[in-house]
Design a protein around this motif. Structure first.
Motif, PDB file in Angstrom:
ATOM      1  N   ASN A   1     -51.347 -65.937 -82.448  1.00 31.11           N
ATOM      2  CA  ASN A   1     -50.484 -66.199 -81.301  1.00 31.11           C
ATOM      3  C   ASN A   1     -50.705 -67.641 -80.831  1.00 31.11           C
ATOM      4  O   ASN A   1     -51.516 -68.377 -81.408  1.00 31.11           O
ATOM      5  CB  ASN A   1     -50.742 -65.170 -80.193  1.00 31.11           C
ATOM      6  N   LEU A   2     -49.997 -68.053 -79.804  1.00 33.03           N
ATOM      7  CA  LEU A   2     -50.065 -69.438 -79.340  1.00 33.03           C
ATOM      8  C   LEU A   2     -51.477 -69.817 -78.907  1.00 33.03           C
ATOM      9  O   LEU A   2     -51.969 -70.901 -79.252  1.00 33.03           O
ATOM     10  CB  LEU A   2     -49.072 -69.655 -78.186  1.00 33.03           C
TER      11      LEU A   2
ATOM     12  N   ASN B   1     -54.375 -68.584 -79.853  1.00 29.71           N
ATOM     13  CA  ASN B   1     -55.243 -68.697 -81.026  1.00 29.71           C
ATOM     14  C   ASN B   1     -54.884 -69.919 -81.864  1.00 29.71           C
ATOM     15  O   ASN B   1     -55.759 -70.575 -82.424  1.00 29.71           O
ATOM     16  CB  ASN B   1     -55.176 -67.428 -81.874  1.00 29.71           C
TER      17      ASN B   1
ATOM     18  N   ASP C   1     -55.534 -73.177 -73.948  1.00 30.99           N
ATOM     19  CA  ASP C   1     -55.535 -71.908 -74.690  1.00 30.99           C
ATOM     20  C   ASP C   1     -56.000 -70.729 -73.849  1.00 30.99           C
ATOM     21  O   ASP C   1     -55.430 -69.649 -73.912  1.00 30.99           O
ATOM     22  CB  ASP C   1     -56.300 -72.008 -76.009  1.00 30.99           C
TER      23      ASP C   1
ATOM     24  N   ALA D   1     -53.690 -67.539 -72.994  1.00 31.80           N
ATOM     25  CA  ALA D   1     -54.152 -66.202 -73.403  1.00 31.80           C
ATOM     26  C   ALA D   1     -54.160 -65.234 -72.219  1.00 31.80           C
ATOM     27  O   ALA D   1     -53.692 -64.097 -72.334  1.00 31.80           O
ATOM     28  CB  ALA D   1     -55.536 -66.299 -74.036  1.00 31.80           C
TER      29      ALA D   1
ATOM     30  N   ARG E   1     -50.392 -64.699 -70.565  1.00 37.14           N
ATOM     31  CA  ARG E   1     -49.427 -63.992 -71.417  1.00 37.14           C
ATOM     32  C   ARG E   1     -50.025 -62.751 -72.079  1.00 37.14           C
ATOM     33  O   ARG E   1     -49.432 -62.192 -72.993  1.00 37.14           O
ATOM     34  CB  ARG E   1     -48.893 -64.942 -72.497  1.00 37.14           C
TER      35      ARG E   1
ATOM     36  N   LEU F   1     -52.509 -62.484 -74.133  1.00 39.83           N
ATOM     37  CA  LEU F   1     -52.689 -62.754 -75.556  1.00 39.83           C
ATOM     38  C   LEU F   1     -54.161 -62.819 -75.942  1.00 39.83           C
ATOM     39  O   LEU F   1     -54.517 -63.401 -76.966  1.00 39.83           O
ATOM     40  CB  LEU F   1     -52.008 -64.077 -75.934  1.00 39.83           C
TER      41      LEU F   1
ATOM     42  N   THR G   1     -57.363 -61.935 -77.636  1.00 42.58           N
ATOM     43  CA  THR G   1     -57.680 -61.183 -78.854  1.00 42.58           C
ATOM     44  C   THR G   1     -59.151 -61.345 -79.190  1.00 42.58           C
ATOM     45  O   THR G   1     -59.808 -62.287 -78.735  1.00 42.58           O
ATOM     46  CB  THR G   1     -56.854 -61.702 -80.056  1.00 42.58           C
TER      47      THR G   1
END
Length: 192
Positions: free
Chosen positions: A2-3, A5, A50, A54, A57, A59, A61
């Motif tokens: 994703n963006l 990462n 980042d 994360a 959004r 995101l 992980t």
């Protein structure tokens, strides 16, 4: 991928670019140092962006949780060692920060089965101060600029030491709490 990462991977990929630019033409040519500073700044900005991306959004992980601190330490470590090798930064600064970074990483691994030690606000402040200072050390500065970067670096090293000690306390508390929970669970199962 994703963006968030992808930004972390970009930061990691910029580390060898930064190092190559630092040592281009013997390491003390102003143009190459400015280029190295730009690479460092872009990489450091991805660290700020980042995490925000994360969280905002959703995101987050496992890949990002593992790779983000590795990328941070690779960037900071590369800058510290490069600057010390070139004689622009005293080795004791590099050693103190490196010991703190390795120590915190080992503490996180030591307690990983009992819980996650997330980055503290102080740790984030340390990263911001060191990134600013190291970026300025990459530039060929003198006078007020050189004095300012020394003050920012000193603040960053101080925060690194204080937060390192805080992480030790948090790790010990986490281990102690997990041990108590395990002991209570064993006692409860024995009582049943």
């Amino acid at each position: 991928m994703n963006l968030a990462n992808a930004l972390t991977v970009l930061r990691l990929a910029l580390v060898p670019v930064f190092v190559a630019l630092m040592f281009a033409a013997g390491g003390h040519v102003a143009g190459w140092r400015v280029a190295a500073c730009v690479a460092y700044a872009v990489a450091a900005l991805t660290d700020q962006v980042d995490g925000y991306v994360a969280r905002s959004r959703s995101l987050v992980t496992d890949f990002g949780i593992i790779l983000d601190p590795i990328a941070d330490k690779a960037l900071t470590g590369a800058a510290l060692v490069s600057l010390s090798l070139l004689g622009d930064l005293p080795w004791p600064v590099t050693v103190v920060v490196a010991v703190r970074e390795v120590g915190v990483t080992l503490l996180r691994l030591w307690v990983i089965r009992r819980g996650v030690m997330a980055a503290s606000r102080g740790g984030k402040l340390k990263t911001l101060l060191l990134n600013c200072a190291l970026g300025l050390y990459v530039l060929p500065l003198d006078g007020v600029g050189a004095s300012a970067r020394a003050v920012i670096l000193a603040a960053g090293v101080l925060v690194a030491v204080v937060t390192g000690l805080d992480y030790v306390g948090r790790a010990l508390a986490l281990r102690r709490a997990a041990t108590q929970v395990t002991q209570r669970a064993l006692e409860d199962s024995d009582a049943s």
